[in-house]
Design a protein around this motif. Structure first.
Motif, PDB file in Angstrom:
ATOM      1  N   THR A 163     -35.714   5.263 -12.341  1.00  0.00           N
ATOM      2  CA  THR A 163     -35.348   4.362 -13.433  1.00  0.00           C
ATOM      3  C   THR A 163     -33.994   4.792 -13.991  1.00  0.00           C
ATOM      4  OG1 THR A 163     -36.542   5.785 -14.950  1.00  0.00           O
ATOM      5  CG2 THR A 163     -37.717   3.835 -14.160  1.00  0.00           C
ATOM      6  N   SER A 164     -33.527   4.015 -14.941  1.00  0.00           N
ATOM      7  CA  SER A 164     -32.247   4.276 -15.579  1.00  0.00           C
ATOM      8  C   SER A 164     -32.160   5.726 -16.072  1.00  0.00           C
ATOM      9  CB  SER A 164     -32.101   3.301 -16.752  1.00  0.00           C
ATOM     10  OG  SER A 164     -30.986   3.629 -17.528  1.00  0.00           O
ATOM     11  N   VAL A 165     -31.062   6.399 -15.762  1.00  0.00           N
ATOM     12  CA  VAL A 165     -30.859   7.764 -16.256  1.00  0.00           C
ATOM     13  C   VAL A 165     -30.162   7.656 -17.612  1.00  0.00           C
ATOM     14  CG1 VAL A 165     -29.882  10.029 -15.772  1.00  0.00           C
ATOM     15  CG2 VAL A 165     -30.631   8.574 -13.892  1.00  0.00           C
ATOM     16  N   THR A 166     -30.838   8.161 -18.641  1.00  0.00           N
ATOM     17  CA  THR A 166     -30.363   7.876 -19.994  1.00  0.00           C
ATOM     18  C   THR A 166     -29.472   8.953 -20.598  1.00  0.00           C
ATOM     19  OG1 THR A 166     -32.482   8.722 -20.741  1.00  0.00           O
ATOM     20  CG2 THR A 166     -32.241   6.337 -20.612  1.00  0.00           C
ATOM     21  N   ASP A 167     -29.564  10.165 -20.098  1.00  0.00           N
ATOM     22  CA  ASP A 167     -28.692  11.197 -20.657  1.00  0.00           C
ATOM     23  C   ASP A 167     -28.450  12.274 -19.602  1.00  0.00           C
ATOM     24  OD1 ASP A 167     -27.064  12.502 -22.408  1.00  0.00           O
ATOM     25  OD2 ASP A 167     -28.554  12.767 -23.990  1.00  0.00           O
ATOM     26  N   GLY A 189     -23.892   0.130 -12.453  1.00  0.00           N
ATOM     27  CA  GLY A 189     -24.583  -0.312 -13.652  1.00  0.00           C
ATOM     28  C   GLY A 189     -23.835   0.253 -14.833  1.00  0.00           C
ATOM     29  N   SER A 190     -24.264  -0.062 -16.043  1.00  0.00           N
ATOM     30  CA  SER A 190     -23.629   0.515 -17.217  1.00  0.00           C
ATOM     31  C   SER A 190     -23.641   2.041 -17.124  1.00  0.00           C
ATOM     32  CB  SER A 190     -24.392   0.117 -18.482  1.00  0.00           C
ATOM     33  OG  SER A 190     -24.045  -1.182 -18.860  1.00  0.00           O
ATOM     34  N   CYS A 223     -32.259  13.090 -18.014  1.00  0.00           N
ATOM     35  CA  CYS A 223     -33.552  12.537 -18.369  1.00  0.00           C
ATOM     36  C   CYS A 223     -33.497  11.039 -18.117  1.00  0.00           C
ATOM     37  CB  CYS A 223     -33.932  12.858 -19.805  1.00  0.00           C
ATOM     38  SG  CYS A 223     -32.892  12.095 -21.040  1.00  0.00           S
ATOM     39  N   SER A 224     -34.652  10.466 -17.863  1.00  0.00           N
ATOM     40  CA  SER A 224     -34.646   9.066 -17.477  1.00  0.00           C
ATOM     41  C   SER A 224     -35.678   8.296 -18.284  1.00  0.00           C
ATOM     42  CB  SER A 224     -34.911   8.942 -15.982  1.00  0.00           C
ATOM     43  OG  SER A 224     -36.063   9.677 -15.663  1.00  0.00           O
ATOM     44  N   SER A 258     -26.256   6.644 -15.381  1.00  0.00           N
ATOM     45  CA  SER A 258     -26.092   5.203 -15.426  1.00  0.00           C
ATOM     46  C   SER A 258     -27.417   4.455 -15.345  1.00  0.00           C
ATOM     47  CB  SER A 258     -25.184   4.787 -14.264  1.00  0.00           C
ATOM     48  OG  SER A 258     -25.301   3.423 -13.988  1.00  0.00           O
ATOM     49  N   PHE A 259     -27.310   3.188 -15.665  1.00  0.00           N
ATOM     50  CA  PHE A 259     -28.428   2.263 -15.509  1.00  0.00           C
ATOM     51  C   PHE A 259     -28.807   2.130 -14.022  1.00  0.00           C
ATOM     52  CE2 PHE A 259     -30.234  -2.010 -15.141  1.00  0.00           C
ATOM     53  CZ  PHE A 259     -31.156  -1.993 -16.177  1.00  0.00           C
ATOM     54  N   ASP A 260     -27.869   2.422 -13.131  1.00  0.00           N
ATOM     55  CA  ASP A 260     -28.142   2.260 -11.694  1.00  0.00           C
ATOM     56  C   ASP A 260     -29.041   3.367 -11.129  1.00  0.00           C
ATOM     57  OD1 ASP A 260     -26.568   4.494 -11.321  1.00  0.00           O
ATOM     58  OD2 ASP A 260     -24.973   3.485 -10.227  1.00  0.00           O
ATOM     59  N   ARG A 261     -29.693   4.123 -12.003  1.00  0.00           N
ATOM     60  CA  ARG A 261     -30.699   5.131 -11.664  1.00  0.00           C
ATOM     61  C   ARG A 261     -30.119   6.422 -11.083  1.00  0.00           C
ATOM     62  NH1 ARG A 261     -35.176   1.329  -8.659  1.00  0.00           N
ATOM     63  NH2 ARG A 261     -35.233  -0.272 -10.258  1.00  0.00           N
TER      64      ARG A 261
END
Lengths: 680, 362
Positions: free
Chosen positions: B115-119, B58-59, B134-135, B78-81
Motif C-alpha cells: 500500500t501507499s508508503v506514508t513516511d 504517484g504523489s 511505514c505504510s 510515495s502513493f505508488d507503494r
C-alpha cells in the motif's frame, strides 16, 4: 478547505505570508537549522485520501524561507556583540555573590556594559544622521531604552547604597536620561557668561523657556543650575529672589556619608520646610508667581502636584520629582507603592508600555517579571542574557528548580537565556565563535548544545572546518571531530579527491572508510598503473596502521620506493612479505606478481630465493584456478599473456636458485624437491 | 520580526514536503506532480534549482536527507507503494574546485509495501545507515545498507505490523548507550475504539528484535504527525504529536525493577488547543527549543518554553491572499530591504498584525 480561525486569545504576533495558495489550502512549516523556517502551502492528506490533483492545481508552488530580523547582526551593532562577549568572559571569573552588599567588581562590570551600550548608541546616532535614517533611529530607540532600564537596575540591584537611601541615585538616573533642561540651562548660562552686567534685560525676557527650565531643573533636584539661572533674572537682587536663593542653597540633602543620622536629618529637613512655609505665608513670594510655585514645590505642598504633573512627561519622572520634596529618605521597598500611585495619575495600568512595565517591575523587585519582559525587547536577547547573568553574579537570582515536580534538572535562571543568545550567535556565519564562548559558560546544557550546533555548522571551506575542529578538540568533543572529518572525507571522495579523503579518514580514525579508500587506490592502480596523490601514500608512516588494507597500500608504496632507489634486495623481501602475509587483496595479486618480473630476471645473482619463488608460484596457481572456477570472470588474453610471462620468469628463477642452493650441502629440501619442479 | 525570501518551487501542484539537509544549505521538495526537486543555496543566499526529476508514479509524500557522513543521499516515499533511495553523483572534474556535473540516480527501490508508503526517515547516524518506512496498511519496515559505500544494496531487516494504518513516524535522535534505538509511530485510523494512536517501538540487543514497548493511551484520535525533539543531555525524551490538538509528551525511562510493568513514565508536558481543529504537522528546530505546528485553521504556530518550562505561543504565521508588491520571479523575490545589504538574496519584511482582533478574515 481552511476553517476560519476563531478569535485568538494569544498575544503572539500574527505574521502574514503573502501567498494566495497558503490562504486557500493552509500551511505547513519546517525548521531549517537553528532559527530559520520554511513555510509552504500544503493540503493535508490522510491515508484514505485519493491520489488526485489538488483542487488548486495548477498553482505557483512557493516555499517561503523565513528568518528572524536580528538587530545584532547589523554591522554597527556587531561591535556591541563583540565587546559584550569580552566583558561577559571577564565577568565569569567573578564568584557569584552570597550576600547582597555591592561589590566593586560587579558594579564595574555593570558600568562597563553600560558604557559599551553608550558607544553603540552613539555610533548608531552618527549613522542615523547619514543614510538609512529611519532604520537606525529605530535601533537607537531600542538600545536607548535598554540602557535606561539597565541603569535603574544597576541602582537598585547592583550598586546598592548602604542604608537603602535610593532617591539620590534615582534622581541621577532621571537627570542623566532627561537632560534637556540642563542643556537649555547651559545655553542660557553660557550666553550670559561674563556679560551679565552689560545686559539690561533679564534672562526671563530673552528666553521664553526660562521658567519652564528652572522648574524642570528643580523637579530633577538640580539646585545648582536652577540657582544660577535665578541669578540671571532681572530682579535677581530683589528680596523674593534673594530669599529663594538662600532657601534653595540651604536645603538639607541627605547623604549616607554626610555624618547625619536619619533622625537628625529628618529634623533638619522639617525645620527647613517650616521656615520656607512660614516665609510663603508671610507673602514674600506673592509678587512672583513662578517663584511661589517653585517654593511650594520644594516644601512638597500638596496643592501643587497637578503643576508638577504637567512638567513631567512620564510617571517615573513624576514619582522622583514628588519624592524629592515629600519623602527624600524613601526606602526602596516603598517605591512600589509610590510607583502605583503615580501610574494611576498617568492613566493607570492600561496605558503602560513595555518600558513602563519593566521599570515598574524593577521598582517592585519582581526580577522574574523583569527578565520575562526583557525578552520582548527587540534586541534579540542581548540585554536579557547579559543582565540576567549580571544579576546572577550579584546574587539576585539563583538556581531555579524546573517546574515539573519530578524533574531533577536544576538550571540557573540565566542559563536558558544565555543558551538562546549563544545559539543565536552560532547561527551567524561570522559571529559563531562568540556564540561558543557563551555556551561554554552554561553548566547544565551548554556542552550538549554546543556539540549539536558545532557539528551542524556549514563547512564551506577547509579553513573553517579546521577552526571548528580545533574548537571541538579543545573541548574534547571527539564525536564532533570524527563526524566533521567523516563528512569532509565523504565529500572529498565524491569529488574524486582520494588523497584528501584519506587525510580526513586518518583524522576521523574511520577504518572502514580508510579500507574503502585504499581499495579504490589499488583498483585504480590496477587500471592505470599510477597512484593518485602519491606524496601522501609515500609518507603514510604510522597512519597506515588504521586498517590492513591501508597497511598493505603503504607497504606496497614502500616497495616501489625501494625499487626506484635500486634497492632490489629490500624490494624483493618486501614483495615476498606482502604476498605471503595475506595482507594483500586477491584482486591485486596479479599486479604483485607482475611487479616481481624484473626481480626474477635480475642478473647476475638471483634475488628471490627458491622458497620465495615457490610462494609466488602457489599464488599464481591459486589465482588461475579461481579464475577458472568463477564463471563470471573472463579469461582475457591479457591475463593469459601475463600469466605466461610470470610462469616463465618463475621457472627460470627457480632453476637458477635451485642450482645455487643445491650446491650448499645443508640444503636438503632443495635437493628433494628438485625433481618435482622440473615438471613445470 | 521576520523577513522572508520566497522561492518559486516550480512544481505543477502543491508541495507535500520540504526537507533541508543537515546544514540547511540544500533543500529538497516533493509534490503531487510526482517530481522531486533539489535546490542549493549559493554564497549570496539565493536558492538555485540544481536537479529536478520524476521520482515516482504517484504523489510523493515525504522526502528526507541522510546525514552528510553518508554522502548526498535522499529517500522518498510515495502513493505508488514504493520508497526510493537517491544519490547524487558528481561527474569527473579535471581541476579541484571546479564544479562537476551533478545528477541524482535511483540507488534502490524498496517495493515491499503493498500500500501507499506514508513516511520515510533515516535513522540516527550512530546506528549506521538505517531507513524506516511505514505504510497505510500498518507495516513498519526497517532497512539497512550494510555497506555505506554501496547504496544499491538494502536489506529489509525488520518488518513490524502494528495493525493500524500508519501515517507518520519519528526516530528518537538521542541514541546513546543509555537508550536503545527507538521509533515512535502515529496512526490516523479514525476509529477511537482501536485504542492508542501513538506507539513506541524499541530495539533490543538481546533478542535482536524491535518490539512495542509503550503506547500513549491518552491519544485515541487520529495522529497526523509525530516528532521527537533533539535531546540535549536531558534524562527524558520529548515527543510532539499532531492530532486534534498539539501535544508534547515527556517520556522518562523507568528503572527496571523486578517485573517490568511500564517502560516509561509518560507525562503531558503541554497541550495547545489553539488550532481549534485538526493539527497536521509538527516540527522542532535543531535545538529542540521551538516547536512549529500547523493545522486546519490555516496557521502555523510557534511554541517556545520559557525558562520556567511554561510553553507559550511566540508567533502565528498565516497565509495572506495579497502578494508582495513585486511579483516573485523564479528563485528570488520582491523588494530589496536594507537588512540584506550584505547578501544579494532579496528578503522582504513580513507584515505583522499585533492585535488579533484586527485580522481581516474572509
Amino acid at each position: 478547505m481552511v476553517r476560519p480561525a476563531r478569535k485568538a486569545e494569544t498575544s503572539a504576533p500574527i505574521i502574514t505570508i503573502p501567498d494566495p495558495a497558503c490562504n486557500q489550502v493552509g500551511l505547513a512549516a519546517k525548521w531549517v537549522g537553528i532559527d530559520k523556517l520554511a513555510v509552504h502551502a500544503c493540503e493535508h492528506k490522510t491515508v484514505d485520501s485519493p491520489d488526485s490533483r489538488s483542487g488548486v492545481a495548477p498553482i505557483d508552488s512557493k516555499v517561503h524561507y523565513l528568518r528572524q530580523d536580528v538587530v545584532l547582526f547589523d554591522p554597527i551593532v556587531r561591535k556591541l556583540v563583540n565587546e559584550a562577549s569580552g566583558l561577559f568572559i571577564a565577568g565569569q571569573s567573578i564568584r557569584p555573590a552570597t550576600g547582597l552588599e555591592p561589590r566593586s567588581d560587579t558594579v564595574k562590570l555593570s558600568r562597563q556594559y553600560r558604557s559599551i551600550l553608550h558607544d553603540c548608541i552613539e555610533h548608531l546616532q552618527e549613522e542615523s544622521t547619514k543614510q538609512k535614517k529611519e532604520y537606525y533611529s529605530r535601533y537607537v530607540a531600542i538600545f536607548y531604552n535598554i540602557e535606561f532600564v539597565w541603569h535603574l537596575c544597576e541602582i537598585l540591584y547592583v550598586d546598592v547604597v548602604a542604608g537603602d537611601i535610593v532617591l539620590p541615585q534615582l534622581t541621577d538616573w532621571i537627570k542623566f536620561h532627561f537632560s534637556e533642561h540642563e542643556r537649555i540651562a547651559d545655553t542660557i548660562l553660557t550666553g550670559y557668561a561674563g556679560s551679565r552686567e552689560l545686559t539690561s534685560s533679564g534672562a526671563e525676557t530673552l528666553h521664553p523657556e526660562y521658567w519652564n527650565t528652572i522648574i524642570g531643573l528643580i523637579l530633577q533636584g538640580n539646585m545648582e543650575h536652577s540657582r544660577a539661572l535665578l541669578r540671571l533674572h532681572s530682579l535677581a537682587d530683589t528680596e523674593p529672589f534673594l530669599q529663594a536663593h538662600k532657601f534653595l542653597r540651604s536645603r538639607p540633602v541627605y547623604s549616607v556619608y554626610g555624618g547625619l543620622s536619619l533622625g537628625e536629618f529628618t529634623i533638619r529637613w522639617k525645620t527647613w520646610q517650616s521656615t520656607v512655609q512660614s516665609e510663603i505665608h508671610s507673602g514674600t513670594f506673592s509678587s512672583q508667581k513662578h517663584l511661589l510655585t517653585i517654593m511650594k514645590i520644594v516644601i512638597g505642598d500638596e496643592s501643587i502636584t497637578e503643576v508638577i504633573r504637567k512638567y513631567c512627561s512620564t510617571w517615573y519622572q513624576y514619582m522622583v520629582a514628588l519624592l524629592l520634596y515629600t519623602d527624600p529618605t524613601v526606602k526602596s521597598y516603598d517605591l512600589s507603592y509610590h510607583a502605583q500611585q503615580c501610574i494611576n495619575a498617568y492613566g493607570g495600568q492600561e496605558r503602560l508600555k513595555l518600558l513602563d512595565v519593566l521599570i515598574l517591575a524593577l521598582l517592585e523587585s519582581d526580577l522574574q517579571q523583569v527578565i520575562q519582559k526583557l525578552q520582548f525587547t527587540s534586541d534579540s536577547g542581548w540585554a536579557v542574557s547579559h543582565l540576567s547573568n549580571l544579576l546572577y553574579l550579584c546574587g539576585r537570582i539563583s538556581f531555579e528548580k524546573n517546574y515539573s515536580k519530578d524533574s531533577d534538572s536544576i538550571q540557573r535562571l540565566d542559563e536558558r537565556l544565555l543558551l538562546d543568545y549563544g545559539t543565536l550567535l552560532l547561527s551567524h556565519h561570522s559571529l559563531w565563535q562568540i556564540g561558543v564562548t557563551y555556551l561554554d559558560h552554561c553548566p547544565s546544557e551548554g556542552r550538549a548544545r554546543l556539540e549539536l550546533c558545532l557539528s551542524a555548522l556549514p563547512i564551506d571551506n577547509e579553513a573553517r572546518a579546521k577552526r571548528i575542529i580545533q574548537i571541538a578538540q579543545e573541548r574534547e568533543m571527539a564525536d564532533v571531530v570524527a563526524s566533521i572529518c567523516k563528512v569532509l572525507g565523504m565529500r572529498s571522495l565524491k569529488q574524486n579527491r582520494l588523497g584528501n579523503a584519506l587525510v580526513w579518514a586518518f583524522r576521523s580514525q574511520d577504518s572502514a572508510f580508510a579500507t574503502h579508500l585504499a581499495d579504490l587506490f589499488l583498483q585504480r592502480y590496477n587500471k592505470d598503473g599510477v597512484f593518485q596523490s602519491s606524496d601522501i601514500l609515500d609518507h603514510l608512516g604510522s597512519a597506515m596502521l588504521i586498517c590492513d588494507r591501508l597497511t598493505f597500500l603503504g607497504k606496497y608504496c614502500e616497495f616501489h620506493q625501494h625499487y626506484r632507489n635500486n634497492q632490489l634486495k629490500e624490494a624483493a623481501i618486501l614483495l615476498t612479505e606482502l604476498l605471503v602475509s595475506k595482507l594483500s587483496p586477491k584482486y591485486f595479486w596479479l599486479t604483485l606478481l607482475t611487479d616481481a618480473l624484473p626481480l626474477l630476471d635480475s642478473e647476475p645473482e638471483p634475488i628471490l630465493s627458491y622458497s620465495d619463488t615457490c610462494q609466488f608460484l602457489y599464488c599464481l596457481e591459486e589465482l588461475i584456478s579461481e579464475r577458472l572456477d568463477s564463471p563470471t570472470s573472463q579469461y582475457s588474453s591479457q591475463f593469459e599473456e601475463k600469466v605466461k610471462l610470470i610462469r616463465l620468469a618463475l621457472a627460470k628463477n627457480m632453476a637458477r636458485t635451485l642450482t645455487l642452493e643445491a650446491c650448499v650441502p645443508s640444503n636438503v629440501t632443495a635437493n628433494s624437491t628438485m625433481l618435482g619442479i622440473l615438471k613445470i | 520580526m521576520f523577513e522572508a525570501h520566497s522561492i518559486n518551487a516550480e512544481h505543477k501542484d502543491l508541495i507535500h514536503d520540504v526537507a533541508y539537509d543537515f546544514y540547511g544549505r540544500r533543500m529538497a521538495t516533493c509534490s503531487s506532480d510526482q517530481f522531486v526537486k533539489v535546490w542549493d543555496q549559493d554564497e549570496n543566499g539565493d536558492w538555485n534549482l540544481s536537479a529536478s526529476w520524476k521520482a515516482h508514479s504517484g504523489s510523493v509524500w515525504k522526502i528526507t536527507w541522510a546525514h552528510p557522513e553518508f554522502g548526498q543521499v535522499l529517500a522518498t516515499c510515495s502513493f505508488d507503494r514504493t520508497a526510493a533511495i537517491w544519490e547524487e553523483i558528481v561527474g569527473e572534474v579535471s581541476n579541484p574546485g571546479e564544479k562537476g556535473m551533478r545528477h541524482w540516480v535511483r540507488r534502490s527501490n524498496l517495493v515491499d509495501s503493498r500500500t501507499s508508503v506514508t513516511d520515510v526517515k533515516f535513522g540516527p547516524k550512530s546506528l549506521g545507515l538505517l531507513l524506516v518506512t511505514c505504510s497505510s496498511d500498518g507495516v513498519i519496515r526497517i532497512y539497512e545498507a550494510p555497506d555505506i559505500m554501496n547504496l544499491s544494496q538494502w536489506t529489509l531487516q525488520h518488518e513490524i505490523s502494528c495493525k493500524l494504518s500508519c501515517s507518520c513516524l519519528s526516530w528518537n535522535p538521542s541514541f546513546s548507550r543509555l537508550h536503545p534505538p527507538m521509533i515512535a509511530v502515529g496512526s490516523d485510523d479514525p476509529n477511537p475504539s482501536t485504542g492508542s494512536k501513538v506507539l513506541i517501538y524499541e530495539y533490543s540487543d538481546n533478542s535482536r528484535r524491535w518490539s512495542k514497548t509503550e503506547s500513549i493511551s491518552t491519544i485515541t484520535d487520529p495522529v497526523h504527525d509525530i516528532c521527537f525533539a533533539p535531546n540535549l543531555g536531558r534524562s527524558y525524551h520529548l515527543l510532539a504529536v499532531a492530532t486534534n490538538n498539539v501535544r508534547v509528551f515527556k517520556l522518562k525511562p523507568l528503572q527496571e525493577s523486578g517485573g517490568v510493568v511500564q517502560r516509561f513514565d509518560i507525562q503531558t508536558a503541554a497541550v495547545f488547543d489553539d488550532h481549534y481543529c485538526t493539527v497536521w504537522r509538527v516540527s522542532w528546530n535543531v535545538t529542540g527549543t521551538i516547536l512549529a505546528s500547523s493545522g486546519d485553521d490555516g496557521c502555523v504556530r510557534l511554541w517556545k518554553a520559557n525558562y520556567m518550562n511554561v510553553w507559550k505561543c511566540v508567533a502565528v504565521l498565516k497565509g495572506d491572499g495579497t502578494l508582495p508588491q513585486t511579483e516573485p520571479t523564479t528563485g528570488t523575490i520582491a523588494q530589496p530591504t536594507l537588512l540584506s545589504s550584505s547578501s544579494s538574496a532579496r528578503y522582504y519584511k513580513l507584515g505583522s498584525i499585533s492585535h488579533p482582533n484586527q485580522v481581516p478574515w474572509h
